[in-house]
Every structure is written in structure tokens, then in C-alpha cells.
Write a protein that holds these residues in place. Sequence first.
Motif, PDB file in Angstrom:
ATOM      1  N   ASP A  12     -10.674 -87.098  12.035  1.00 51.62           N
ATOM      2  CA  ASP A  12     -11.325 -88.279  11.465  1.00 51.62           C
ATOM      3  C   ASP A  12     -12.667 -88.556  12.136  1.00 51.62           C
ATOM      4  OD1 ASP A  12      -9.391 -88.711   9.563  1.00 51.62           O
ATOM      5  OD2 ASP A  12      -8.501 -90.460  10.562  1.00 51.62           O
ATOM      6  N   ALA A  13     -12.780 -88.278  13.406  1.00 54.50           N
ATOM      7  CA  ALA A  13     -14.048 -88.485  14.108  1.00 54.50           C
ATOM      8  C   ALA A  13     -15.152 -87.619  13.504  1.00 54.50           C
ATOM      9  CB  ALA A  13     -13.890 -88.176  15.593  1.00 54.50           C
ATOM     10  N   ILE A  14     -14.788 -86.444  13.005  1.00 52.70           N
ATOM     11  CA  ILE A  14     -15.759 -85.562  12.358  1.00 52.70           C
ATOM     12  C   ILE A  14     -15.972 -86.003  10.906  1.00 52.70           C
ATOM     13  CG2 ILE A  14     -16.351 -83.163  11.792  1.00 52.70           C
ATOM     14  CD1 ILE A  14     -15.966 -83.880  14.892  1.00 52.70           C
ATOM     15  N   PHE A  15     -14.871 -86.246  10.193  1.00 55.95           N
ATOM     16  CA  PHE A  15     -14.975 -86.632   8.788  1.00 55.95           C
ATOM     17  C   PHE A  15     -15.825 -87.890   8.582  1.00 55.95           C
ATOM     18  CE2 PHE A  15     -10.691 -84.438   8.029  1.00 55.95           C
ATOM     19  CZ  PHE A  15     -11.292 -83.316   7.479  1.00 55.95           C
ATOM     20  N   TYR A  16     -15.739 -88.837   9.509  1.00 52.51           N
ATOM     21  CA  TYR A  16     -16.430 -90.118   9.351  1.00 52.51           C
ATOM     22  C   TYR A  16     -17.654 -90.250  10.248  1.00 52.51           C
ATOM     23  CZ  TYR A  16     -12.179 -91.169   6.818  1.00 52.51           C
ATOM     24  OH  TYR A  16     -11.134 -91.133   5.928  1.00 52.51           O
ATOM     25  N   PRO A  47     -21.917 -91.935  16.978  1.00 54.44           N
ATOM     26  CA  PRO A  47     -22.037 -92.404  18.361  1.00 54.44           C
ATOM     27  C   PRO A  47     -23.435 -92.943  18.643  1.00 54.44           C
ATOM     28  CG  PRO A  47     -21.007 -90.247  18.280  1.00 54.44           C
ATOM     29  CD  PRO A  47     -21.517 -90.533  16.906  1.00 54.44           C
ATOM     30  N   LYS A  48     -23.492 -93.983  19.433  1.00 57.19           N
ATOM     31  CA  LYS A  48     -24.780 -94.596  19.761  1.00 57.19           C
ATOM     32  C   LYS A  48     -25.132 -94.474  21.240  1.00 57.19           C
ATOM     33  CE  LYS A  48     -24.435 -97.899  15.933  1.00 57.19           C
ATOM     34  NZ  LYS A  48     -23.750 -96.943  15.137  1.00 57.19           N
ATOM     35  N   THR A  49     -24.131 -94.314  22.073  1.00 57.18           N
ATOM     36  CA  THR A  49     -24.381 -94.236  23.512  1.00 57.18           C
ATOM     37  C   THR A  49     -23.961 -92.861  24.025  1.00 57.18           C
ATOM     38  OG1 THR A  49     -22.172 -95.010  24.133  1.00 57.18           O
ATOM     39  CG2 THR A  49     -23.862 -96.709  23.729  1.00 57.18           C
ATOM     40  N   ASP A  50     -24.425 -92.534  25.214  1.00 56.49           N
ATOM     41  CA  ASP A  50     -24.014 -91.271  25.828  1.00 56.49           C
ATOM     42  C   ASP A  50     -22.496 -91.214  25.991  1.00 56.49           C
ATOM     43  OD1 ASP A  50     -26.609 -90.341  25.961  1.00 56.49           O
ATOM     44  OD2 ASP A  50     -26.901 -90.911  28.054  1.00 56.49           O
ATOM     45  N   GLN A  51     -21.893 -92.343  26.348  1.00 53.55           N
ATOM     46  CA  GLN A  51     -20.438 -92.389  26.510  1.00 53.55           C
ATOM     47  C   GLN A  51     -19.733 -92.102  25.188  1.00 53.55           C
ATOM     48  OE1 GLN A  51     -18.606 -92.528  29.273  1.00 53.55           O
ATOM     49  NE2 GLN A  51     -16.786 -92.323  27.991  1.00 53.55           N
ATOM     50  N   GLU A  52     -20.224 -92.656  24.091  1.00 58.71           N
ATOM     51  CA  GLU A  52     -19.621 -92.394  22.779  1.00 58.71           C
ATOM     52  C   GLU A  52     -19.782 -90.925  22.381  1.00 58.71           C
ATOM     53  OE1 GLU A  52     -21.548 -95.317  20.318  1.00 58.71           O
ATOM     54  OE2 GLU A  52     -20.057 -96.853  20.806  1.00 58.71           O
ATOM     55  N   GLN A  54     -17.286 -85.497  21.936  1.00 57.93           N
ATOM     56  CA  GLN A  54     -17.108 -84.134  22.442  1.00 57.93           C
ATOM     57  C   GLN A  54     -15.642 -83.880  22.775  1.00 57.93           C
ATOM     58  OE1 GLN A  54     -19.736 -83.005  25.709  1.00 57.93           O
ATOM     59  NE2 GLN A  54     -21.325 -84.331  24.862  1.00 57.93           N
ATOM     60  N   GLY A  55     -15.022 -84.861  23.427  1.00 58.15           N
ATOM     61  CA  GLY A  55     -13.613 -84.734  23.780  1.00 58.15           C
ATOM     62  C   GLY A  55     -12.726 -84.621  22.552  1.00 58.15           C
ATOM     63  N   LYS A  56     -13.026 -85.396  21.525  1.00 60.26           N
ATOM     64  CA  LYS A  56     -12.247 -85.318  20.289  1.00 60.26           C
ATOM     65  C   LYS A  56     -12.429 -83.964  19.612  1.00 60.26           C
ATOM     66  CE  LYS A  56     -12.081 -90.257  19.524  1.00 60.26           C
ATOM     67  NZ  LYS A  56     -12.485 -91.398  18.705  1.00 60.26           N
ATOM     68  N   ALA A  57     -13.647 -83.468  19.565  1.00 62.37           N
ATOM     69  CA  ALA A  57     -13.898 -82.165  18.948  1.00 62.37           C
ATOM     70  C   ALA A  57     -13.196 -81.057  19.738  1.00 62.37           C
ATOM     71  CB  ALA A  57     -15.401 -81.903  18.857  1.00 62.37           C
ATOM     72  N   ALA A  59     -17.217 -75.454  16.570  1.00 63.56           N
ATOM     73  CA  ALA A  59     -18.573 -75.764  16.106  1.00 63.56           C
ATOM     74  C   ALA A  59     -18.856 -77.265  16.247  1.00 63.56           C
ATOM     75  CB  ALA A  59     -18.754 -75.305  14.666  1.00 63.56           C
ATOM     76  N   ALA A  60     -17.866 -78.098  15.981  1.00 63.11           N
ATOM     77  CA  ALA A  60     -18.040 -79.544  16.122  1.00 63.11           C
ATOM     78  C   ALA A  60     -18.284 -79.914  17.584  1.00 63.11           C
ATOM     79  CB  ALA A  60     -16.826 -80.280  15.572  1.00 63.11           C
ATOM     80  N   PHE A  61     -17.586 -79.256  18.487  1.00 64.92           N
ATOM     81  CA  PHE A  61     -17.798 -79.506  19.916  1.00 64.92           C
ATOM     82  C   PHE A  61     -19.244 -79.185  20.301  1.00 64.92           C
ATOM     83  CE2 PHE A  61     -17.754 -77.818  24.309  1.00 64.92           C
ATOM     84  CZ  PHE A  61     -17.488 -79.015  24.978  1.00 64.92           C
ATOM     85  N   GLN A  62     -19.736 -78.036  19.848  1.00 63.16           N
ATOM     86  CA  GLN A  62     -21.121 -77.650  20.161  1.00 63.16           C
ATOM     87  C   GLN A  62     -22.120 -78.635  19.544  1.00 63.16           C
ATOM     88  OE1 GLN A  62     -21.976 -75.381  22.364  1.00 63.16           O
ATOM     89  NE2 GLN A  62     -19.823 -74.883  22.671  1.00 63.16           N
ATOM     90  N   ALA A  63     -21.847 -79.065  18.315  1.00 66.89           N
ATOM     91  CA  ALA A  63     -22.742 -80.024  17.663  1.00 66.89           C
ATOM     92  C   ALA A  63     -22.718 -81.373  18.376  1.00 66.89           C
ATOM     93  CB  ALA A  63     -22.351 -80.185  16.193  1.00 66.89           C
ATOM     94  N   ALA A  64     -21.553 -81.796  18.833  1.00 68.50           N
ATOM     95  CA  ALA A  64     -21.452 -83.064  19.561  1.00 68.50           C
ATOM     96  C   ALA A  64     -22.188 -82.975  20.897  1.00 68.50           C
ATOM     97  CB  ALA A  64     -19.993 -83.443  19.773  1.00 68.50           C
TER      98      ALA A  64
END
Length: 115
Positions: free
Chosen positions: A14-18, A24-29, A34-37, A72-77
Motif C-alpha cells: 500500500d505504501a507503494i500503491f498510494y 513522504p515529506k521528511t527524511d524520516q518518512e 525504504q523500510g517498507k519497500a 526496485a521500490a527500495f532503490q527508488a525510495a
Amino acid sequence: MSELMVQMIYPTSDAIFYITSRTPKTDQEWLELQGKALTLAESANLLMMPSRARGRPQWIKDSQLMLDAGTAAFQAAKAKDVAALEALSDQLYVSCTTCHQNFRPNYGKKPPPRN
């Protein structure tokens, strides 16, 4: 399998789908994304464990689709690349629906009308 889907795969996918509505707006987000991916990609590895795959080549093939999308999502994040994450949404969707079509009975079929 159901617990793995509900606890790990659904929330991380869902983190990718949405991504467009939950960017994300902050470095922490971004770090959390990245962790979710990464969790999504590693969930695919869990699906490919022998106790789950049971020697089924199609299961491995379908799980590999999710691993590829998650990696790929991890790399993009890591790159904070929203456009790449948006593009990966389709790839991830295909990985989900392909597996569901192959392994969830009655997937995509309407239930019979209730009397």
C-alpha cells in the motif's frame, strides 16, 4: 500465508500503491518508506522458502515478480524518486494479481447473487 499477506505484504505494498497521495515529506518518512519497500522485497523471499513454495515453479516465478518490484521500490525510495515509485505501482499490481490468479480460488469472480 494469510498472516504474512495481512501483516507484511498488504501494508508495505500500500505504501507503494498510494505514493501519490501519501508522498513522504521528511527524511524520516522517506526512511520509513525504504523500510517498507525492503520489507516487501524480503516478503517475496519468505514466499519462496521451500516450506511455502513446495516445489511449485509458478509460485517461485510469481514471487520473483514481487521481489523485483520490491527491490526496485527500495532503490527508488532511497533516491526519493516519486516518479519511479509511481511507475512501479503497475509492476507491483501485476505481481499481486498474477499470483492471486494462479493461487487464489475464485479470484476476480463475482460471488453468486444472494436470494
